[in-house]
Write a protein that holds these residues in place. Structure first.
Motif, PDB file in Angstrom:
ATOM      1  N   HIS A 132     -99.243 -45.867 -17.068  1.00 28.96           N
ATOM      2  CA  HIS A 132     -99.102 -46.269 -15.668  1.00 28.96           C
ATOM      3  C   HIS A 132    -100.324 -47.042 -15.183  1.00 28.96           C
ATOM      4  N   ARG A 133    -101.486 -46.757 -15.754  1.00 25.68           N
ATOM      5  CA  ARG A 133    -102.696 -47.482 -15.358  1.00 25.68           C
ATOM      6  C   ARG A 133    -102.552 -48.975 -15.647  1.00 25.68           C
ATOM      7  N   ALA A 134    -101.964 -49.290 -16.799  1.00 29.79           N
ATOM      8  CA  ALA A 134    -101.786 -50.691 -17.171  1.00 29.79           C
ATOM      9  C   ALA A 134    -100.864 -51.408 -16.189  1.00 29.79           C
ATOM     10  N   VAL A 135     -99.861 -50.710 -15.688  1.00 25.42           N
ATOM     11  CA  VAL A 135     -98.940 -51.330 -14.728  1.00 25.42           C
ATOM     12  C   VAL A 135     -99.670 -51.647 -13.425  1.00 25.42           C
ATOM     13  N   PHE A 136    -100.503 -50.739 -12.957  1.00 24.90           N
ATOM     14  CA  PHE A 136    -101.283 -51.009 -11.751  1.00 24.90           C
ATOM     15  C   PHE A 136    -102.211 -52.208 -11.959  1.00 24.90           C
ATOM     16  N   HIS A 137    -102.808 -52.305 -13.125  1.00 21.63           N
ATOM     17  CA  HIS A 137    -103.689 -53.448 -13.405  1.00 21.63           C
ATOM     18  C   HIS A 137    -102.890 -54.741 -13.514  1.00 21.63           C
ATOM     19  N   THR A 138    -101.690 -54.670 -14.058  1.00 27.32           N
ATOM     20  CA  THR A 138    -100.816 -55.842 -14.073  1.00 27.32           C
ATOM     21  C   THR A 138    -100.529 -56.297 -12.650  1.00 27.32           C
ATOM     22  N   SER A 193    -102.779 -36.709  -8.410  1.00 27.89           N
ATOM     23  CA  SER A 193    -104.135 -37.258  -8.507  1.00 27.89           C
ATOM     24  C   SER A 193    -104.228 -38.316  -9.596  1.00 27.89           C
ATOM     25  N   SER A 194    -103.480 -38.179 -10.675  1.00 26.59           N
ATOM     26  CA  SER A 194    -103.500 -39.196 -11.736  1.00 26.59           C
ATOM     27  C   SER A 194    -102.987 -40.527 -11.217  1.00 26.59           C
ATOM     28  N   TYR A 195    -101.888 -40.491 -10.466  1.00 27.63           N
ATOM     29  CA  TYR A 195    -101.372 -41.730  -9.889  1.00 27.63           C
ATOM     30  C   TYR A 195    -102.360 -42.319  -8.885  1.00 27.63           C
ATOM     31  N   THR A 196    -102.892 -41.486  -8.004  1.00 32.15           N
ATOM     32  CA  THR A 196    -103.765 -41.982  -6.944  1.00 32.15           C
ATOM     33  C   THR A 196    -105.048 -42.566  -7.504  1.00 32.15           C
ATOM     34  N   ASN A 197    -105.664 -41.873  -8.455  1.00 34.54           N
ATOM     35  CA  ASN A 197    -106.915 -42.360  -9.021  1.00 34.54           C
ATOM     36  C   ASN A 197    -106.708 -43.639  -9.830  1.00 34.54           C
ATOM     37  N   ALA A 198    -105.562 -43.739 -10.530  1.00 36.74           N
ATOM     38  CA  ALA A 198    -105.272 -44.968 -11.275  1.00 36.74           C
ATOM     39  C   ALA A 198    -105.086 -46.142 -10.330  1.00 36.74           C
ATOM     40  N   ILE A 217    -106.544 -46.480  -7.362  1.00 34.92           N
ATOM     41  CA  ILE A 217    -107.879 -46.816  -6.879  1.00 34.92           C
ATOM     42  C   ILE A 217    -108.664 -47.575  -7.946  1.00 34.92           C
ATOM     43  N   ASP A 218    -108.577 -47.120  -9.199  1.00 32.39           N
ATOM     44  CA  ASP A 218    -109.310 -47.768 -10.290  1.00 32.39           C
ATOM     45  C   ASP A 218    -108.857 -49.207 -10.510  1.00 32.39           C
ATOM     46  N   ALA A 219    -107.597 -49.501 -10.169  1.00 28.36           N
ATOM     47  CA  ALA A 219    -107.086 -50.866 -10.309  1.00 28.36           C
ATOM     48  C   ALA A 219    -107.430 -51.731  -9.099  1.00 28.36           C
ATOM     49  N   ARG A 220    -108.248 -51.208  -8.192  1.00 31.40           N
ATOM     50  CA  ARG A 220    -108.739 -51.929  -7.007  1.00 31.40           C
ATOM     51  C   ARG A 220    -107.636 -52.166  -5.979  1.00 31.40           C
ATOM     52  N   PHE A 221    -106.919 -51.089  -5.683  1.00 31.18           N
ATOM     53  CA  PHE A 221    -105.968 -51.087  -4.578  1.00 31.18           C
ATOM     54  C   PHE A 221    -106.448 -50.116  -3.506  1.00 31.18           C
ATOM     55  N   ALA A 222    -106.148 -50.459  -2.262  1.00 29.34           N
ATOM     56  CA  ALA A 222    -106.389 -49.556  -1.134  1.00 29.34           C
ATOM     57  C   ALA A 222    -105.042 -49.037  -0.654  1.00 29.34           C
ATOM     58  N   ILE A 259     -93.035 -42.562  -1.974  1.00 32.30           N
ATOM     59  CA  ILE A 259     -93.142 -44.013  -1.910  1.00 32.30           C
ATOM     60  C   ILE A 259     -94.519 -44.381  -1.371  1.00 32.30           C
ATOM     61  N   VAL A 260     -95.177 -45.319  -2.036  1.00 30.68           N
ATOM     62  CA  VAL A 260     -96.555 -45.682  -1.706  1.00 30.68           C
ATOM     63  C   VAL A 260     -96.654 -47.184  -1.494  1.00 30.68           C
ATOM     64  N   ARG A 261     -97.376 -47.573  -0.479  1.00 30.23           N
ATOM     65  CA  ARG A 261     -97.742 -48.980  -0.267  1.00 30.23           C
ATOM     66  C   ARG A 261     -99.257 -49.089  -0.356  1.00 30.23           C
ATOM     67  N   ALA A 262     -99.724 -50.100  -1.078  1.00 28.92           N
ATOM     68  CA  ALA A 262    -101.152 -50.334  -1.230  1.00 28.92           C
ATOM     69  C   ALA A 262    -101.424 -51.839  -1.170  1.00 28.92           C
ATOM     70  N   VAL A 263    -102.677 -52.185  -0.911  1.00 29.02           N
ATOM     71  CA  VAL A 263    -103.078 -53.588  -0.777  1.00 29.02           C
ATOM     72  C   VAL A 263    -104.175 -53.887  -1.810  1.00 29.02           C
ATOM     73  N   ALA A 264    -104.044 -55.053  -2.439  1.00 31.38           N
ATOM     74  CA  ALA A 264    -105.031 -55.481  -3.419  1.00 31.38           C
ATOM     75  C   ALA A 264    -106.354 -55.825  -2.745  1.00 31.38           C
ATOM     76  N   MET A 265    -107.420 -55.202  -3.191  1.00 28.16           N
ATOM     77  CA  MET A 265    -108.751 -55.451  -2.621  1.00 28.16           C
ATOM     78  C   MET A 265    -109.414 -56.615  -3.330  1.00 28.16           C
ATOM     79  N   GLU A 266    -110.394 -57.193  -2.698  1.00 25.30           N
ATOM     80  CA  GLU A 266    -111.160 -58.300  -3.290  1.00 25.30           C
ATOM     81  C   GLU A 266    -111.963 -57.792  -4.497  1.00 25.30           C
TER      82      GLU A 266
END
Length: 239
Positions: A119-125, A192-197, A199-204, A232-239
């Motif tokens: 799932h981490r790879a998907v967030f980074h994608t 926590s695994s989903y949430t931390n992944a 955050i690590d992919a630079r989403f707020a 269901i989660v909405r997040a925004v890509a950070m700079e």
């Protein structure tokens, strides 16, 4: 790679989505609330399956590119002729090599992260293909309440209650109660695994919903009156 077991259930899965109030009455309204106004936006549907939500977005004015690893699901998606303008690509959401960087205004991943080993790879994608400030909406079965070996019981007052076990032990499992997860399985992960992944992919993280069930869904699962099955989660890509 994504779960290609979906190639074995193409017809069943398409009919299941169309007939099950879980999708139309509980999932869809909350998804539309989280994605908001998509008119004129370019949206990527990661692990789009048979294109159910891609079509919903296109009907609301978005230009949609959907990718999926299961070629059978993509073939079924292409059989739907309306709305026009959706592009479907055979690709793995963990890498999405066919998608250019910083192209999309938004990304969605609907009930698919549980099918994917990383799932981490998907967030980074998603972060890679989104423009700066772009949004991500994903839906998963609620990891706190849809854990392996969880089940419904009646409490002392005779009301439905949820018993949870194996929450902290992550890994692949298969349900024995029917539905999609009894056919293709799922990767269980903690909240926590989903949430931390994410955050690590630079989403707020900007919004979370735990949808309430409508009347038709409650006839199927009365316990959803008080205990959610969806997150269901909405997040925004950070700079």
């Amino acid at each position: 790679m994504e779960n290609a077991a979906y190639n074995e259930i193409v017809t069943w899965y398409d009919q299941y989505i169309q007939e099950n109030p879980f999708y139309s009455d509980m999932l869809l309204p909350s998804l539309l609330e989280c994605t908001g106004d998509v008119q004129g936006q370019h949206v990527c549907d990661l692990a789009c399956g048979q294109g159910w939500f891609a079509r919903m977005l296109a009907n609301r004015g978005a230009r949609v590119t959907g990718i999926d690893y299961a070629e059978g699901q993509l073939a079924r998606a292409r059989e739907y002729k309306e709305p026009e303008g959706i592009v479907y690509l055979h690709d793995d959401a963990q890498e999405a090599r066919s998608l250019p960087d910083h192209t999309f205004d938004g990304c969605v991943c609907i009930l698919a992260l549980m099918d994917i080993p990383d799932h981490r790879a998907v967030f980074h994608t998603a972060r890679r293909v989104l423009k700066a400030g772009g949004w991500l909406v994903f839906a998963i079965m609620h990891p706190c309440f849809e854990a392996p070996e969880a089940g419904w019981i009646a409490n002392e007052q005779g009301k439905p209650a949820r018993v949870i076990s194996r929450y902290t032990r992550e890994g692949f499992w298969k349900s024995t109660s029917g539905g999609v997860r009894s056919r293709v399985g799922a990767y269980h992960r903690t909240l926590s695994s989903y949430t931390n992944a994410l955050i690590d992919a630079r989403f707020a993280l900007t919004r979370m919903l735990e949808p309430r069930a409508g009347d038709r869904r409650l006839k199927q699962v009365p316990g959803n009156q008080e205990i959610p099955s969806l997150l269901i989660v909405r997040a925004v890509a950070m700079e």
